[in-house]
Design a protein around this motif. Structure first.
Motif, PDB file in Angstrom:
ATOM      1  N   ILE A 190      42.772  -1.133  31.616  1.00 29.78           N
ATOM      2  CA  ILE A 190      41.376  -0.738  31.373  1.00 29.78           C
ATOM      3  C   ILE A 190      41.259   0.779  31.276  1.00 29.78           C
ATOM      4  O   ILE A 190      40.617   1.321  30.367  1.00 29.78           O
ATOM      5  CB  ILE A 190      40.460  -1.291  32.482  1.00 29.78           C
ATOM      6  CG1 ILE A 190      40.407  -2.822  32.398  1.00 29.78           C
ATOM      7  CG2 ILE A 190      39.052  -0.704  32.359  1.00 29.78           C
ATOM      8  CD1 ILE A 190      39.676  -3.468  33.558  1.00 29.78           C
ATOM      9  N   GLY A 191      41.886   1.475  32.222  1.00 28.85           N
ATOM     10  CA  GLY A 191      41.839   2.933  32.191  1.00 28.85           C
ATOM     11  C   GLY A 191      42.550   3.503  30.977  1.00 28.85           C
ATOM     12  O   GLY A 191      42.073   4.449  30.354  1.00 28.85           O
ATOM     13  N   GLY A 192      43.690   2.915  30.603  1.00 32.36           N
ATOM     14  CA  GLY A 192      44.472   3.430  29.497  1.00 32.36           C
ATOM     15  C   GLY A 192      43.823   3.267  28.136  1.00 32.36           C
ATOM     16  O   GLY A 192      44.060   4.072  27.220  1.00 32.36           O
ATOM     17  N   LEU A 193      42.995   2.233  27.986  1.00 31.89           N
ATOM     18  CA  LEU A 193      42.350   2.010  26.696  1.00 31.89           C
ATOM     19  C   LEU A 193      41.235   3.017  26.415  1.00 31.89           C
ATOM     20  O   LEU A 193      40.856   3.223  25.258  1.00 31.89           O
ATOM     21  CB  LEU A 193      41.781   0.586  26.635  1.00 31.89           C
ATOM     22  CG  LEU A 193      42.826  -0.541  26.568  1.00 31.89           C
ATOM     23  CD1 LEU A 193      42.140  -1.889  26.577  1.00 31.89           C
ATOM     24  CD2 LEU A 193      43.705  -0.389  25.323  1.00 31.89           C
ATOM     25  N   VAL A 194      40.733   3.654  27.462  1.00 31.96           N
ATOM     26  CA  VAL A 194      39.635   4.618  27.274  1.00 31.96           C
ATOM     27  C   VAL A 194      40.064   5.811  26.413  1.00 31.96           C
ATOM     28  O   VAL A 194      39.430   6.106  25.391  1.00 31.96           O
ATOM     29  CB  VAL A 194      39.078   5.088  28.634  1.00 31.96           C
ATOM     30  CG1 VAL A 194      38.080   6.232  28.443  1.00 31.96           C
ATOM     31  CG2 VAL A 194      38.405   3.925  29.355  1.00 31.96           C
TER      32      VAL A 194
END
Length: 246
Positions: free
Chosen positions: A174-178
């Motif tokens: 989730i964090g990496g897709l931002v």
């Protein structure tokens, strides 16, 4: 609450019931895992994308490399969380076995340790002697007491390792897709990196604020610190890529 709670007066029973019915946001272990996953998920792909942008590659290459990193990072960190939780559980079981043996083989020594623990809390000898005697009559409770108060260990959730791995991995994704999402929109890497910086800094501020709120730290300071760390990491990657660009 068990038989012990049933022997309490009605007012104390009511307070216990009220306490057990309180709704908590989530356990501290899950909060910790989310913080670990999202923090690294926002920062590492952000720095990677910024570094590749500094090397003047296309948005598609940045996106492919970023997604590959997110997948590898999620697996690696999830596995790390699993092994850490598994190690804690194994350590608990080793200590539990040792305490179970000691209350049988050296009960007087263990009883003296109970007395010493209670004395550290200001309990007088005439007050803790009945407690020691009661624990000696109940080996299971005695072992549990020693695990908590002598060793400071709580019985781990049997599913803790799997939950930790999944929580960290999903949080990382989730964090990496931002920071990668702008590269899905903009074809030019120059436009993508600008949008990525704006989106990620906002996300870091929000995440840092939430982290500070749920961990009891100053939310605004936590937000600024989290955003600063992410900005420094991405700036370093960008400048290094620029410096070594062929």
């Amino acid at each position: 609450m068990g038989e012990a709670a049933a022997s309490l007066d009605p007012e104390k029973q009511r307070l216990l019931i009220q306490h057990h019915e309180e709704k908590h946001f989530m356990s501290s272990e899950v909060v910790r895992d989310i913080i670990i996953g999202v923090s690294d998920g926002l920062t590492v792909p952000f720095a990677l994308a910024a570094g590749l942008s500094g090397a003047n590659v296309t948005s598609s290459i940045i996106l492919i490399a970023g997604i590959a990193e997110v997948a590898a990072g999620a697996i690696s960190m999830g596995l790390g969380g699993y092994l850490a939780a598994k190690s804690e559980a194994d350590h608990y079981m080793r200590e539990l076995k040792r305490e179970q043996e000691e209350v049988i083989e050296v009960p007087d020594t263990e009883a003296a340790e109970v007395a010493d623990i209670l004395a550290q809390y200001g309990v007088e000898a005439h007050e803790y002697e009945p407690v020691v005697a009661a624990l000696r009559r109940n080996p299971e409770a005695w072992v549990d007491f020693m695990m908590k108060f002598e060793l400071g260990l709580e019985k781990p959730d049997p599913q803790r390792a799997v939950i930790s791995a999944m929580t960290i991995a999903v949080s990382y994704i989730i964090g990496g897709l931002v920071p990668l999402s702008p590269y899905m929109v903009f074809e030019a890497a120059e436009d993508g990196v600008v949008a990525s910086v704006i989106v990620t800094i906002i996300a870091l501020l929000v995440f840092g604020f939430a982290k500070g709120h749920f961990t009891g730290n100053r939310p605004i300071m936590s937000a600024l610190q989290t955003a600063f760390i992410g900005a420094i990491a991405s700036a370093a990657a960008f400048l290094i890529a620029k410096a070594f660009r062929v």
